[in-house]
Design a protein around this motif. Structure first.
Motif, mmCIF file in Angstrom:
data_model
loop_
_atom_site.group_PDB
_atom_site.id
_atom_site.type_symbol
_atom_site.label_atom_id
_atom_site.label_comp_id
_atom_site.label_asym_id
_atom_site.label_seq_id
_atom_site.Cartn_x
_atom_site.Cartn_y
_atom_site.Cartn_z
ATOM 1 N N THR A 101 0.712 -1.352 -0.016
ATOM 2 C CA THR A 101 0.109 0.154 -0.115
ATOM 3 C C THR A 101 0.813 1.117 0.096
ATOM 4 O OG1 THR A 101 -1.758 -1.319 1.242
ATOM 5 C CG2 THR A 101 -1.547 1.001 1.309
ATOM 6 N N LYS A 102 0.610 2.181 -1.193
ATOM 7 C CA LYS A 102 1.366 3.354 -0.735
ATOM 8 C C LYS A 102 1.308 4.114 0.181
ATOM 9 C CE LYS A 102 1.386 3.728 -5.934
ATOM 10 N NZ LYS A 102 0.732 4.616 -7.187
ATOM 11 N N ASN A 103 2.277 4.646 1.013
ATOM 12 C CA ASN A 103 2.124 5.039 2.415
ATOM 13 C C ASN A 103 2.711 6.511 2.468
ATOM 14 O OD1 ASN A 103 4.913 4.502 2.106
ATOM 15 N ND2 ASN A 103 4.898 3.217 3.887
ATOM 16 N N SER A 104 3.023 7.297 1.287
ATOM 17 C CA SER A 104 3.863 8.445 1.243
ATOM 18 C C SER A 104 2.850 9.662 1.464
ATOM 19 C CB SER A 104 4.622 8.706 -0.029
ATOM 20 O OG SER A 104 3.568 8.660 -1.059
ATOM 21 N N GLY A 105 1.485 9.612 1.431
ATOM 22 C CA GLY A 105 0.396 10.344 1.770
ATOM 23 C C GLY A 105 0.748 11.374 2.737
ATOM 24 N N TRP A 106 1.347 11.265 3.949
ATOM 25 C CA TRP A 106 1.305 11.794 5.217
ATOM 26 C C TRP A 106 2.784 12.389 5.226
ATOM 27 C CZ3 TRP A 106 5.259 9.335 8.108
ATOM 28 C CH2 TRP A 106 5.061 7.946 7.931
ATOM 29 N N ARG A 107 3.744 12.188 4.213
ATOM 30 C CA ARG A 107 5.115 12.645 4.460
ATOM 31 C C ARG A 107 5.334 14.338 4.074
ATOM 32 N NH1 ARG A 107 7.419 10.074 -0.165
ATOM 33 N NH2 ARG A 107 6.875 11.851 -1.265
ATOM 34 N N SER A 108 5.799 14.805 5.100
ATOM 35 C CA SER A 108 6.019 16.551 5.151
ATOM 36 C C SER A 108 7.357 16.819 4.212
ATOM 37 C CB SER A 108 5.851 16.900 6.280
ATOM 38 O OG SER A 108 6.826 16.530 7.318
ATOM 39 N N ILE A 109 8.416 15.933 4.353
ATOM 40 C CA ILE A 109 9.448 16.330 3.698
ATOM 41 C C ILE A 109 10.165 15.061 3.166
ATOM 42 C CG2 ILE A 109 10.447 18.052 5.375
ATOM 43 C CD1 ILE A 109 12.056 15.927 6.873
ATOM 44 N N ARG A 110 10.858 15.398 1.944
ATOM 45 C CA ARG A 110 11.288 14.037 1.021
ATOM 46 C C ARG A 110 12.668 14.268 0.999
ATOM 47 N NH1 ARG A 110 9.171 13.984 -4.814
ATOM 48 N NH2 ARG A 110 7.090 13.620 -3.716
ATOM 49 N N PRO A 111 13.376 13.098 0.642
ATOM 50 C CA PRO A 111 14.736 12.984 0.332
ATOM 51 C C PRO A 111 15.027 13.165 -1.109
ATOM 52 C CG PRO A 111 14.034 10.897 0.578
ATOM 53 C CD PRO A 111 12.954 11.705 0.928
ATOM 54 N N VAL B 41 18.335 5.438 -5.885
ATOM 55 C CA VAL B 41 17.099 5.885 -6.508
ATOM 56 C C VAL B 41 16.011 5.611 -5.464
ATOM 57 C CG1 VAL B 41 15.262 5.552 -8.330
ATOM 58 C CG2 VAL B 41 17.730 5.440 -8.976
ATOM 59 N N ILE B 42 15.179 6.574 -5.091
ATOM 60 C CA ILE B 42 14.468 6.589 -4.146
ATOM 61 C C ILE B 42 12.747 6.194 -4.587
ATOM 62 C CG2 ILE B 42 13.091 7.695 -2.073
ATOM 63 C CD1 ILE B 42 16.105 9.280 -1.799
ATOM 64 N N ASP B 43 12.015 5.500 -4.264
ATOM 65 C CA ASP B 43 10.872 5.101 -4.841
ATOM 66 C C ASP B 43 9.740 5.922 -3.827
ATOM 67 O OD1 ASP B 43 8.289 4.137 -5.315
ATOM 68 O OD2 ASP B 43 8.833 2.164 -5.314
ATOM 69 N N TYR B 44 9.406 7.193 -4.375
ATOM 70 C CA TYR B 44 8.571 8.061 -3.519
ATOM 71 C C TYR B 44 7.095 7.655 -3.103
ATOM 72 C CZ TYR B 44 12.291 11.443 -4.056
ATOM 73 O OH TYR B 44 13.572 12.116 -4.262
ATOM 74 N N ASP B 45 6.729 6.653 -3.615
ATOM 75 C CA ASP B 45 5.517 6.222 -3.484
ATOM 76 C C ASP B 45 5.339 5.387 -2.053
ATOM 77 O OD1 ASP B 45 4.164 6.722 -5.739
ATOM 78 O OD2 ASP B 45 4.422 4.873 -6.586
ATOM 79 N N PHE B 46 6.527 4.968 -1.745
ATOM 80 C CA PHE B 46 6.710 4.435 -0.383
ATOM 81 C C PHE B 46 7.612 4.973 0.587
ATOM 82 C CE2 PHE B 46 5.330 1.392 -3.644
ATOM 83 C CZ PHE B 46 4.217 1.088 -2.930
ATOM 84 N N CYS B 47 8.402 5.899 0.428
ATOM 85 C CA CYS B 47 9.233 6.539 1.326
ATOM 86 C C CYS B 47 8.603 7.492 2.325
ATOM 87 C CB CYS B 47 10.287 7.699 0.423
ATOM 88 S SG CYS B 47 11.058 8.776 1.489
ATOM 89 N N LYS B 48 8.739 7.296 3.541
ATOM 90 C CA LYS B 48 7.874 8.089 4.445
ATOM 91 C C LYS B 48 8.676 9.297 5.008
ATOM 92 C CE LYS B 48 10.001 5.104 8.261
ATOM 93 N NZ LYS B 48 9.504 3.869 9.032
ATOM 94 N N GLY B 49 9.852 9.571 4.664
ATOM 95 C CA GLY B 49 10.296 10.831 4.759
ATOM 96 C C GLY B 49 10.961 10.956 6.220
ATOM 97 N N CYS B 50 11.428 9.845 6.571
ATOM 98 C CA CYS B 50 12.042 9.916 7.882
ATOM 99 C C CYS B 50 13.286 10.642 8.019
ATOM 100 C CB CYS B 50 12.232 8.360 8.284
ATOM 101 S SG CYS B 50 13.547 7.520 7.671
ATOM 102 N N GLY B 51 14.123 10.508 6.920
ATOM 103 C CA GLY B 51 15.334 11.186 7.120
ATOM 104 C C GLY B 51 16.746 10.460 7.343
ATOM 105 N N ILE B 52 16.645 9.289 7.491
ATOM 106 C CA ILE B 52 17.581 8.565 7.994
ATOM 107 C C ILE B 52 18.566 8.342 6.780
ATOM 108 C CG2 ILE B 52 18.346 6.113 8.360
ATOM 109 C CD1 ILE B 52 15.868 5.823 10.167
ATOM 110 N N CYS B 53 18.112 8.206 5.376
ATOM 111 C CA CYS B 53 19.083 7.939 4.392
ATOM 112 C C CYS B 53 19.915 9.541 4.393
ATOM 113 C CB CYS B 53 18.457 7.889 3.217
ATOM 114 S SG CYS B 53 16.996 9.120 2.785
ATOM 115 N N SER B 54 19.426 10.689 4.622
ATOM 116 C CA SER B 54 19.905 11.838 4.713
ATOM 117 C C SER B 54 21.176 11.941 5.688
ATOM 118 C CB SER B 54 19.148 13.054 4.772
ATOM 119 O OG SER B 54 19.896 14.211 4.774
#
Ligand code: SF4
Ligand code: SF4
Length: 96
Positions: A29-39, A69-82
């Motif tokens: 299920t795509k879960n990126s709807g509540w992301r406020s920031i993106r990597p 390459v980041i799949d933005y459909d499923f990235c939750k924007g936690c920032g760990i990658c950054s």
């Protein structure tokens, strides 16, 4: 990561699945709807070290042509990658 890998105390690098969680069938299920920031990956800075790939808790980063390459459909924007990216190739930007 496959369940059998979670249960093992150690495993070789070649046992880590190459695909993102979505491609491997673990996120459905795509879960990126509540992301406020993106990597956002700066391709010029990315050295393909795979640290972001290994640390992303959702397994949504893949390495293509030695670049992240980041799949933005499923990235939750936690920032760990950054945080984990030593060359500073991943910047968090506000969602538009
Ligand atoms: S951690 Fe940074 S340099 Fe390494 S693959 Fe990811 S984005 Fe590229
Ligand atoms: S922000 Fe979090 S979920 Fe999104 S790609 Fe980075 S580590 Fe993965």
């Amino acid at each position: 990561m496959k369940p059998y890998l979670r249960e093992k105390t150690s495993f070789g690098f070649t046992e880590v699945p190459k695909d993102t969680s979505f491609e491997a069938g673990y996120l459905v299920t795509k879960n990126s709807g509540w992301r406020s920031i993106r990597p956002v990956v700066c391709i010029d800075r990315c050295v393909g070290c795979m640290q972001c790939y290994l640390y992303c808790p959702d397994g949504v980063i893949s390495i293509e042509n030695k670049k992240a390459v980041i799949d933005y459909d499923f990235c939750k924007g936690c920032g760990i990658c950054s945080k984990i990216c030593r060359p500073g190739a991943v910047k968090m930007e506000a969602e538009k």
